[in-house]
Design an enzyme around this catalytic site. Structure first.
Site, PDB file in Angstrom:
ATOM      1  N   LYS A 195      -7.818 -17.977   2.258  1.00  0.00           N
ATOM      2  CA  LYS A 195      -8.126 -17.096   1.132  1.00  0.00           C
ATOM      3  C   LYS A 195      -7.464 -15.746   1.379  1.00  0.00           C
ATOM      4  CE  LYS A 195     -11.087 -14.028   0.130  1.00  0.00           C
ATOM      5  NZ  LYS A 195     -10.203 -13.106  -0.624  1.00  0.00           N
ATOM      6  N   GLU A 270     -11.334 -10.514  13.545  1.00  0.00           N
ATOM      7  CA  GLU A 270     -10.378  -9.459  13.922  1.00  0.00           C
ATOM      8  C   GLU A 270     -10.649  -8.286  12.986  1.00  0.00           C
ATOM      9  OE1 GLU A 270      -8.236  -9.404  16.342  1.00  0.00           O
ATOM     10  OE2 GLU A 270      -8.484 -11.480  16.977  1.00  0.00           O
ATOM     11  N   CYS A 304      -4.150  -2.089  11.437  1.00  0.00           N
ATOM     12  CA  CYS A 304      -5.443  -2.062  12.133  1.00  0.00           C
ATOM     13  C   CYS A 304      -5.358  -1.387  13.502  1.00  0.00           C
ATOM     14  CB  CYS A 304      -5.983  -3.471  12.288  1.00  0.00           C
ATOM     15  SG  CYS A 304      -4.836  -4.573  13.130  1.00  0.00           S
ATOM     16  N   GLU A 400     -12.866   5.054  10.406  1.00  0.00           N
ATOM     17  CA  GLU A 400     -11.538   4.480  10.155  1.00  0.00           C
ATOM     18  C   GLU A 400     -11.069   4.882   8.755  1.00  0.00           C
ATOM     19  OE1 GLU A 400     -11.105   0.261   9.280  1.00  0.00           O
ATOM     20  OE2 GLU A 400      -9.321   0.158  10.549  1.00  0.00           O
TER      21      GLU A 400
HETATM   22  P1  NDP Z   1     -11.970  -6.377   3.799  1.00  0.00           P
HETATM   23  O1  NDP Z   1     -12.963  -6.603   4.878  1.00  0.00           O
HETATM   24  O2  NDP Z   1     -12.370  -5.635   2.608  1.00  0.00           O
HETATM   25  O3  NDP Z   1     -11.400  -7.790   3.269  1.00  0.00           O
HETATM   26  C1  NDP Z   1     -10.841  -8.763   4.126  1.00  0.00           C
HETATM   27  C2  NDP Z   1     -10.885 -10.114   3.430  1.00  0.00           C
HETATM   28  O4  NDP Z   1     -12.254 -10.515   3.249  1.00  0.00           O
HETATM   29  C3  NDP Z   1     -10.274 -10.107   2.038  1.00  0.00           C
HETATM   30  O5  NDP Z   1      -9.660 -11.362   1.790  1.00  0.00           O
HETATM   31  C4  NDP Z   1     -11.503  -9.919   1.153  1.00  0.00           C
HETATM   32  O6  NDP Z   1     -11.286 -10.355  -0.157  1.00  0.00           O
HETATM   33  C5  NDP Z   1     -12.508 -10.794   1.886  1.00  0.00           C
HETATM   34  N1  NDP Z   1     -13.898 -10.483   1.622  1.00  0.00           N
HETATM   35  C6  NDP Z   1     -14.450  -9.372   1.046  1.00  0.00           C
HETATM   36  N2  NDP Z   1     -15.794  -9.475   1.040  1.00  0.00           N
HETATM   37  C7  NDP Z   1     -16.107 -10.670   1.608  1.00  0.00           C
HETATM   38  C8  NDP Z   1     -17.331 -11.340   1.879  1.00  0.00           C
HETATM   39  N3  NDP Z   1     -18.528 -10.798   1.579  1.00  0.00           N
HETATM   40  N4  NDP Z   1     -17.284 -12.554   2.461  1.00  0.00           N
HETATM   41  C9  NDP Z   1     -16.101 -13.117   2.796  1.00  0.00           C
HETATM   42  N5  NDP Z   1     -14.921 -12.542   2.555  1.00  0.00           N
HETATM   43  C10 NDP Z   1     -14.912 -11.315   1.981  1.00  0.00           C
HETATM   44  O7  NDP Z   1     -10.705  -5.706   4.509  1.00  0.00           O
HETATM   45  P2  NDP Z   1      -9.392  -5.132   3.822  1.00  0.00           P
HETATM   46  O8  NDP Z   1      -8.707  -6.238   3.085  1.00  0.00           O
HETATM   47  O9  NDP Z   1      -9.718  -3.874   3.100  1.00  0.00           O
HETATM   48  O10 NDP Z   1      -8.468  -4.826   5.098  1.00  0.00           O
HETATM   49  C11 NDP Z   1      -8.529  -3.639   5.800  1.00  0.00           C
HETATM   50  C12 NDP Z   1      -9.388  -3.810   7.056  1.00  0.00           C
HETATM   51  O11 NDP Z   1      -8.885  -4.888   7.841  1.00  0.00           O
HETATM   52  C13 NDP Z   1      -9.319  -2.588   7.946  1.00  0.00           C
HETATM   53  O12 NDP Z   1     -10.608  -2.296   8.433  1.00  0.00           O
HETATM   54  C14 NDP Z   1      -8.404  -3.038   9.084  1.00  0.00           C
HETATM   55  O13 NDP Z   1      -8.618  -2.331  10.271  1.00  0.00           O
HETATM   56  C15 NDP Z   1      -8.752  -4.494   9.199  1.00  0.00           C
HETATM   57  N6  NDP Z   1      -7.674  -5.249   9.862  1.00  0.00           N
HETATM   58  C16 NDP Z   1      -7.874  -5.732  11.133  1.00  0.00           C
HETATM   59  C17 NDP Z   1      -6.846  -6.388  11.802  1.00  0.00           C
HETATM   60  C18 NDP Z   1      -7.026  -6.942  13.185  1.00  0.00           C
HETATM   61  O14 NDP Z   1      -6.237  -7.801  13.583  1.00  0.00           O
HETATM   62  N7  NDP Z   1      -8.010  -6.512  13.947  1.00  0.00           N
HETATM   63  C19 NDP Z   1      -5.525  -6.560  11.191  1.00  0.00           C
HETATM   64  C20 NDP Z   1      -5.441  -6.046   9.839  1.00  0.00           C
HETATM   65  C21 NDP Z   1      -6.489  -5.411   9.212  1.00  0.00           C
HETATM   66  P3  NDP Z   1     -10.762  -9.285  -1.279  1.00  0.00           P
HETATM   67  O15 NDP Z   1      -9.710  -8.427  -0.644  1.00  0.00           O
HETATM   68  O16 NDP Z   1     -10.215 -10.154  -2.314  1.00  0.00           O
HETATM   69  O17 NDP Z   1     -11.973  -8.483  -1.646  1.00  0.00           O
END
Ligand code: NDP
Length: 496
Positions: A195, A270, A304, A400
């Site tokens: 997803k 992650e 990230c 962050e």
């Molecule tokens: P989110 O946590 O908002 O979303 C991540 C994914 O989860 C998206 O596909 C989102 O869908 C989905 N999602 C949202 N709500 C839910 C839920 N309740 N249950 C299951 N899935 C859900 O993160 P962001 O997309 O805003 O990404 C930024 C964040 O990711 C930052 O905090 C960054 O640090 C972290 N990150 C960490 C990395 C690592 O390797 N440690 C690498 C890259 C980013 P949708 O977007 O469609 O709402």
């Protein structure tokens, strides 16, 4: 410099009505399906429509992945799995410019970065996992049971694929982060339902079509589109054996809770970070400033592992701030499709608004050395920003931001500095900048982070495990660490 020419195949791909990718087929949107608009953050214009998956479609994707796991994929040898991953990497490179343009149009990422990471390093990752496919093995062991009737014992462990994996990924580096997951899953013999983020699903939808052309069997890799509801349906599905999530800490906690409540489904997370860069008094300031500019502001800081906190020895802080602010004021801001541009837009509107709120806080609470303003005109552009904290409790030093913002905090005492570095719920990454390697070696164990770099930052390599401690995650990707997460260890003991 003018923007690059958009390829005709990119235009024709964007114009299509996009749906799900299930069982080897791109499915047209079902009638009445909710449509998700994909927006170009540089122009604020909608460039494509993608249908959100219905509950029936999510079920169909998991059913296809289950059938493939038990059928075609189970009958595929490790060698064949490795060969397929190599062909998938080749297919990406053969269509590299097309994929890079789609990625830059949807995320605002510089075209250089899309070419280098979302195409180049994604292909590297797939080839890395291809190499592992034939090298995943258990052990032979010698039990020490007493032999009561002259029998002997032998034992071994088997590595068995966990089954269907749900991959949930963020919007910042969709292709690369997805490949870390499906490359690992496929090498281990698992199948996957992915997803993507609703903000940036397009590049992956094009990639799976290319993979099908490269011989990906039906059902092995499926894509469903949607927001949190879609992610939750996947996590709760009884046929999903593992959830591999990358995203924010807040969502990660919801994902982990849901996975445990569902069926004690195994999960890896992650998550985000508030990564520290530590500049010691002896550091080469010019090299550190160059390194921090490259890694703190690349993709507008939406990385990230990017440094967000900069702890600088008091005696060097003015010099560092001056050099960084000077360089930041000269960064060229503009279209990610202009090869001369160094800063594009923030990737989507909610993130843009979040960054602007942090700017307001910075103006109120801290000292703004440069930036902290939106750029006038169309698009989610902001100025690259340098902040000097007034106290270790400044919000910009604690939360962050996930934007082009570095916050500097001078220190006098190294013990105090280490306390500040570790005084955060996060623990993804950190860097030490020094010419004193012995000092670096003494400090590394005292820094609470999954990765510590020395004289560099955000250098990820497939051979080196990556992941966070504390609230930055559970589990590791890359290296050989993925094998533990995508396989079950079965023990066999035989008497003879
Ligand atoms: P989110 O946590 O908002 O979303 C991540 C994914 O989860 C998206 O596909 C989102 O869908 C989905 N999602 C949202 N709500 C839910 C839920 N309740 N249950 C299951 N899935 C859900 O993160 P962001 O997309 O805003 O990404 C930024 C964040 O990711 C930052 O905090 C960054 O640090 C972290 N990150 C960490 C990395 C690592 O390797 N440690 C690498 C890259 C980013 P949708 O977007 O469609 O709402």
């Amino acid at each position: 410099m003018p923007c690059i020419q958009i390829l005709p195949e990119v235009f024709s791909f964007l114009e299509r009505q996009h749906g799900q990718f299930i069982d080897g087929q791109t499915r047209a949107p079902a009638s009445g399906a909710a449509m998700l608009s994909v927006t170009n953050p540089a122009t604020e214009s909608v460039i494509a429509q993608v249908a959100a998956a219905s509950e029936a479609e999510v079920d169909a994707a998991v059913a296809a992945a289950t059938a493939a796991f038990e059928g075609v994929w189970a009958q595929t040898s490790p060698y064949e799995r490795g060969q397929l991953l190599l062909r998938m990497a080749d297919a990406m490179e053969a269509h590299g410019e097309e994929l890079a343009q789609i990625e830059s149009l949807t995320t605002g990422k510089s075209i250089h970065l899309s070419r280098m990471l979302d195409v180049g390093q994604t292909a590297v990752a797939l080839r890395y996992y291809a190499g592992w496919a034939t090298k995943i093995s258990g052990q032979t062991l010698s039990p020490s049971f007493p032999s009561l009737r002259g029998e002997r014992y032998s034992a071994m462990t088997l590595r068995e694929p966990v089954g269907v994996v749900a991959g949930i990924i963020p919007w910042n580096f969709g292709p690369m982060i997805a490949a870390w997951k499906f490359g690992a899953a496929l090498a281990c013999g698992c199948t996957m339902v992915l997803k993507p983020s609703e903000f940036s699903p397009l590049t992956l939808l094009r990639m799976v079509e290319l993979f099908t052309g490269a011989g990906l069997p039906d059902g092995v890799l499926n894509i469903v589109n949607g927001g949190g509801d879609c992610g939750q349906q996947l996590i709760h599905h009884p046929d999903v054996a593992k959830v591999s999530f990358t995203g924010s800490a807040g969502t990660g906690i919801k994902v982990g809770r849901a996975a445990v409540a569902a069926h004690l489904t195994r999960f890896t997370l992650e998550l985000g970070g508030k990564n520290a860069a530590i500049l010691l008094a002896d550091a080469n300031v010019d090299a550190a400033v160059t390194g921090l500019l490259q890694t703190g502001y690349v993709h507008q800081g939406q990385v990230c592992a990017a440094p967000e906190r900069l702890f600088v020895s008091q005696e060097r802080v003015d010099e560092v701030c001056e050099k960084m602010a000077q360089a930041l004021r000269h960064l060229k801001i503009g279209s990610p499709l202009d090869e001369a541009v160094q800063q594009g837009p923030i990737s989507n509107k909610p993130q843009y608004e979040k960054v602007l709120q942090y700017f307001e806080t910075a103006h109120r609470q801290s000292q703004v050395l440069c930036g902290a303003r939106a750029v006038d005109g169309t698009g989610y552009f902001v100025e690259p920003t340098l902040i000097r904290a007034r106290t270790p409790q400044d919000v910009l030093l604690c939360e962050e931001v996930f934007g082009p913002v570095l916050t500097v905090m001078p220190y006098e005492d190294e013990g105090q500095m280490l306390e500040w570095v570790n005084d955060t719920p996060f623990g993804l990454s950190a860097s030490l900048w020094t010419n004193d390697l012995a000092k670096a070696m003494r400090l590394i164990p005292q820094v609470q982070a999954g990765t510590v770099w020395v004289n560099m930052h955000t250098f990820l390599d497939c051979a080196v495990p990556f992941g966070g401690v504390k609230a930055s995650g559970v589990g590791r990707e890359l290296g050989s660490a993925f094998i533990d997460d995508y396989t079950e260890l079965k023990s066999v003991i035989m008497a003879y």
